[in-house]
Motif scaffolding. Structure first.
Motif, PDB file in Angstrom:
ATOM      1  N   ASP A 100      -6.405   1.966  -7.593  1.00 14.97           N
ATOM      2  CA  ASP A 100      -6.748   3.137  -6.796  1.00 14.97           C
ATOM      3  C   ASP A 100      -7.606   2.687  -5.616  1.00 14.97           C
ATOM      4  OD1 ASP A 100      -5.438   5.053  -8.368  1.00 14.97           O
ATOM      5  OD2 ASP A 100      -7.133   5.184  -9.740  1.00 14.97           O
ATOM      6  N   SER A 101      -7.811   3.583  -4.676  1.00 10.68           N
ATOM      7  CA  SER A 101      -8.547   3.237  -3.454  1.00 10.68           C
ATOM      8  C   SER A 101      -9.993   2.830  -3.719  1.00 10.68           C
ATOM      9  CB  SER A 101      -8.512   4.398  -2.465  1.00 10.68           C
ATOM     10  OG  SER A 101      -9.102   5.541  -3.046  1.00 10.68           O
ATOM     11  N   ASP A 102     -10.559   3.234  -4.863  1.00 12.13           N
ATOM     12  CA  ASP A 102     -11.950   2.878  -5.156  1.00 12.13           C
ATOM     13  C   ASP A 102     -12.079   1.685  -6.097  1.00 12.13           C
ATOM     14  OD1 ASP A 102     -10.980   4.228  -7.368  1.00 12.13           O
ATOM     15  OD2 ASP A 102     -12.824   5.361  -7.716  1.00 12.13           O
ATOM     16  N   ASP A 103     -10.970   1.039  -6.451  1.00  9.50           N
ATOM     17  CA  ASP A 103     -10.997  -0.142  -7.298  1.00  9.50           C
ATOM     18  C   ASP A 103     -11.248  -1.391  -6.466  1.00  9.50           C
ATOM     19  OD1 ASP A 103     -10.442   1.354  -9.571  1.00  9.50           O
ATOM     20  OD2 ASP A 103      -8.282   1.035  -9.418  1.00  9.50           O
ATOM     21  N   ARG A 104     -11.798  -2.414  -7.093  1.00  7.71           N
ATOM     22  CA  ARG A 104     -12.075  -3.681  -6.426  1.00  7.71           C
ATOM     23  C   ARG A 104     -11.590  -4.821  -7.303  1.00  7.71           C
ATOM     24  NH1 ARG A 104     -12.432  -0.443  -3.289  1.00  7.71           N
ATOM     25  NH2 ARG A 104     -14.153   0.228  -2.025  1.00  7.71           N
ATOM     26  N   LEU A 105     -11.197  -5.923  -6.673  1.00  3.46           N
ATOM     27  CA  LEU A 105     -10.792  -7.129  -7.381  1.00  3.46           C
ATOM     28  C   LEU A 105     -11.776  -8.244  -7.083  1.00  3.46           C
ATOM     29  CD1 LEU A 105      -6.956  -7.285  -6.641  1.00  3.46           C
ATOM     30  CD2 LEU A 105      -8.059  -6.576  -8.763  1.00  3.46           C
TER      31      LEU A 105
ATOM     32  N   VAL B  19      -5.711  -3.002 -27.028  1.00  3.57           N
ATOM     33  CA  VAL B  19      -6.577  -2.229 -26.143  1.00  3.57           C
ATOM     34  C   VAL B  19      -6.397  -0.736 -26.378  1.00  3.57           C
ATOM     35  CG1 VAL B  19      -7.025  -1.609 -23.739  1.00  3.57           C
ATOM     36  CG2 VAL B  19      -6.708  -3.990 -24.365  1.00  3.57           C
ATOM     37  N   THR B  20      -5.144  -0.276 -26.489  1.00  2.00           N
ATOM     38  CA  THR B  20      -4.909   1.163 -26.596  1.00  2.00           C
ATOM     39  C   THR B  20      -5.170   1.709 -27.986  1.00  2.00           C
ATOM     40  OG1 THR B  20      -2.551   0.783 -26.967  1.00  2.00           O
ATOM     41  CG2 THR B  20      -3.248   1.224 -24.702  1.00  2.00           C
ATOM     42  N   VAL B  21      -4.978   0.896 -29.029  1.00  2.00           N
ATOM     43  CA  VAL B  21      -5.188   1.373 -30.386  1.00  2.00           C
ATOM     44  C   VAL B  21      -6.635   1.197 -30.822  1.00  2.00           C
ATOM     45  CG1 VAL B  21      -4.560   1.013 -32.813  1.00  2.00           C
ATOM     46  CG2 VAL B  21      -2.791   1.013 -31.055  1.00  2.00           C
ATOM     47  N   LYS B  22      -7.201   0.010 -30.584  1.00  3.45           N
ATOM     48  CA  LYS B  22      -8.544  -0.284 -31.056  1.00  3.45           C
ATOM     49  C   LYS B  22      -9.636   0.206 -30.110  1.00  3.45           C
ATOM     50  CE  LYS B  22      -7.630  -4.434 -33.751  1.00  3.45           C
ATOM     51  NZ  LYS B  22      -8.008  -5.850 -33.875  1.00  3.45           N
ATOM     52  N   GLY B  23      -9.364   0.240 -28.846  1.00  3.66           N
ATOM     53  CA  GLY B  23     -10.424   0.553 -27.901  1.00  3.66           C
ATOM     54  C   GLY B  23      -9.890   1.310 -26.715  1.00  3.66           C
ATOM     55  N   ARG B  24     -10.795   1.811 -25.935  1.00  2.00           N
ATOM     56  CA  ARG B  24     -10.438   2.567 -24.737  1.00  2.00           C
ATOM     57  C   ARG B  24     -11.229   2.030 -23.564  1.00  2.00           C
ATOM     58  NH1 ARG B  24      -6.416   4.198 -27.073  1.00  2.00           N
ATOM     59  NH2 ARG B  24      -6.318   6.142 -28.175  1.00  2.00           N
ATOM     60  N   PHE B  25     -10.557   1.889 -22.430  1.00  2.00           N
ATOM     61  CA  PHE B  25     -11.277   1.518 -21.222  1.00  2.00           C
ATOM     62  C   PHE B  25     -12.118   2.702 -20.787  1.00  2.00           C
ATOM     63  CE2 PHE B  25      -7.732  -1.480 -20.833  1.00  2.00           C
ATOM     64  CZ  PHE B  25      -8.435  -2.629 -20.532  1.00  2.00           C
ATOM     65  N   SER B  26     -13.344   2.435 -20.377  1.00  2.00           N
ATOM     66  CA  SER B  26     -14.178   3.523 -19.858  1.00  2.00           C
ATOM     67  C   SER B  26     -14.210   3.509 -18.347  1.00  2.00           C
ATOM     68  CB  SER B  26     -15.593   3.413 -20.434  1.00  2.00           C
ATOM     69  OG  SER B  26     -16.199   2.204 -20.008  1.00  2.00           O
ATOM     70  N   GLY B  27     -13.497   2.596 -17.743  1.00  2.20           N
ATOM     71  CA  GLY B  27     -13.462   2.535 -16.294  1.00  2.20           C
ATOM     72  C   GLY B  27     -12.402   1.588 -15.835  1.00  2.20           C
TER      73      GLY B  27
ATOM     74  N   VAL C  71       0.859  -1.178   0.000  1.00  2.48           N
ATOM     75  CA  VAL C  71       0.000   0.000   0.000  1.00  2.48           C
ATOM     76  C   VAL C  71       0.898   1.231   0.000  1.00  2.48           C
ATOM     77  CG1 VAL C  71      -1.769   1.292   1.255  1.00  2.48           C
ATOM     78  CG2 VAL C  71      -1.785  -1.227   1.295  1.00  2.48           C
ATOM     79  N   ILE C  72       0.798   2.025  -1.054  1.00  2.00           N
ATOM     80  CA  ILE C  72       1.523   3.287  -1.116  1.00  2.00           C
ATOM     81  C   ILE C  72       0.501   4.371  -0.802  1.00  2.00           C
ATOM     82  CG2 ILE C  72       2.988   4.824  -2.469  1.00  2.00           C
ATOM     83  CD1 ILE C  72       4.152   1.970  -2.049  1.00  2.00           C
ATOM     84  N   ASP C  73       0.582   4.896   0.402  1.00  2.00           N
ATOM     85  CA  ASP C  73      -0.340   5.927   0.870  1.00  2.00           C
ATOM     86  C   ASP C  73       0.211   7.271   0.410  1.00  2.00           C
ATOM     87  OD1 ASP C  73      -1.845   7.791   2.268  1.00  2.00           O
ATOM     88  OD2 ASP C  73      -1.824   6.649   4.135  1.00  2.00           O
ATOM     89  N   ASP C  74      -0.421   7.799  -0.619  1.00  2.00           N
ATOM     90  CA  ASP C  74       0.054   9.018  -1.273  1.00  2.00           C
ATOM     91  C   ASP C  74      -0.508  10.264  -0.587  1.00  2.00           C
ATOM     92  OD1 ASP C  74       1.409  10.493  -3.264  1.00  2.00           O
ATOM     93  OD2 ASP C  74      -0.344  10.491  -4.567  1.00  2.00           O
TER      94      ASP C  74
ATOM     95  N   GLY D  27       1.707  13.307  -4.039  1.00  2.00           N
ATOM     96  CA  GLY D  27       2.279  13.611  -5.352  1.00  2.00           C
ATOM     97  C   GLY D  27       1.348  13.085  -6.421  1.00  2.00           C
ATOM     98  N   GLU D  28       1.769  13.156  -7.635  1.00  2.00           N
ATOM     99  CA  GLU D  28       0.949  12.612  -8.710  1.00  2.00           C
ATOM    100  C   GLU D  28       1.006  11.087  -8.663  1.00  2.00           C
ATOM    101  OE1 GLU D  28       1.209  14.481 -12.544  1.00  2.00           O
ATOM    102  OE2 GLU D  28       2.143  16.244 -11.637  1.00  2.00           O
ATOM    103  N   LYS D  29       0.037  10.432  -9.321  1.00  2.00           N
ATOM    104  CA  LYS D  29      -0.097   8.977  -9.251  1.00  2.00           C
ATOM    105  C   LYS D  29       1.201   8.261  -9.648  1.00  2.00           C
ATOM    106  CE  LYS D  29      -3.220   5.309 -10.687  1.00  2.00           C
ATOM    107  NZ  LYS D  29      -4.474   5.008 -11.381  1.00  2.00           N
ATOM    108  N   TYR D  30       1.876   8.778 -10.650  1.00  2.00           N
ATOM    109  CA  TYR D  30       3.091   8.105 -11.104  1.00  2.00           C
ATOM    110  C   TYR D  30       4.158   8.048 -10.006  1.00  2.00           C
ATOM    111  CZ  TYR D  30       5.749  12.433 -11.716  1.00  2.00           C
ATOM    112  OH  TYR D  30       6.418  13.609 -11.492  1.00  2.00           O
TER     113      TYR D  30
END
Length: 135
Positions: free
Chosen positions: A69-74, A127-135, A14-17, A46-49
């Motif tokens: 991110d903190s709001d993501d789920r697996l 993924v990056t050329v043909k389509g884009r993630f919306s979430g 966990v990197i607490d930014d 700092g920034e996410k990177y």
């Protein structure tokens, strides 16, 4: 999220930014419970990177960097699936894997793009050329 994984064969870093909520307290409590291995790092906001860079520098295992991110789920079997997929890759040129996101109803979260379809296991370029993630 990680406490419910089927496999416990991982380290949750966990990197607490620079959070201002109860993140540190909650993570320290989970560390004390000892259900999974957790490495906690608190850093100046700092920034996410910058958080990603800290994680990469501190990572001591040969595999897996999952950026969430903190709001993501697996899903409960996500870590197990990633380990399985990595161990079955036959292409020595593979340096990473990308997984599609699903919404809470199980629908893939990809935006439309000229009617083309992605394969079940798309490459990063696909993924990056043909389509884009919306979430």
């Amino acid at each position: 999220m990680f406490l419910h994984q089927l496999t416990k064969d991982f380290i949750w870093m966990v990197i607490d930014d620079g959070s201002t909520d109860e993140t540190e307290h909650l993570v320290q409590k989970m560390i004390q419970e000892g259900k999974i291995t957790i490495e906690y790092v608190k850093k100046k906001n700092g920034e996410k990177y910058t958080a990603h860079n800290v994680a990469v520098k501190r990572c001591k295992t040969k595999l897996i960097f999952i950026a969430l991110d903190s709001d993501d789920r697996l899903k409960h079997n996500a870590v197990e699936k990633i380990i399985f997929d990595w161990n079955t890759v036959k292409d020595n040129d593979v340096v990473g894997m990308v997984y599609m996101c699903e919404d809470p109803n199980g629908k893939l979260m990809l935006s439309e793009y000229n009617g083309a379809e992605l394969s079940k296991s798309p490459s990063l370029q696909e993924v990056t050329v043909k389509g884009r993630f919306s979430g």
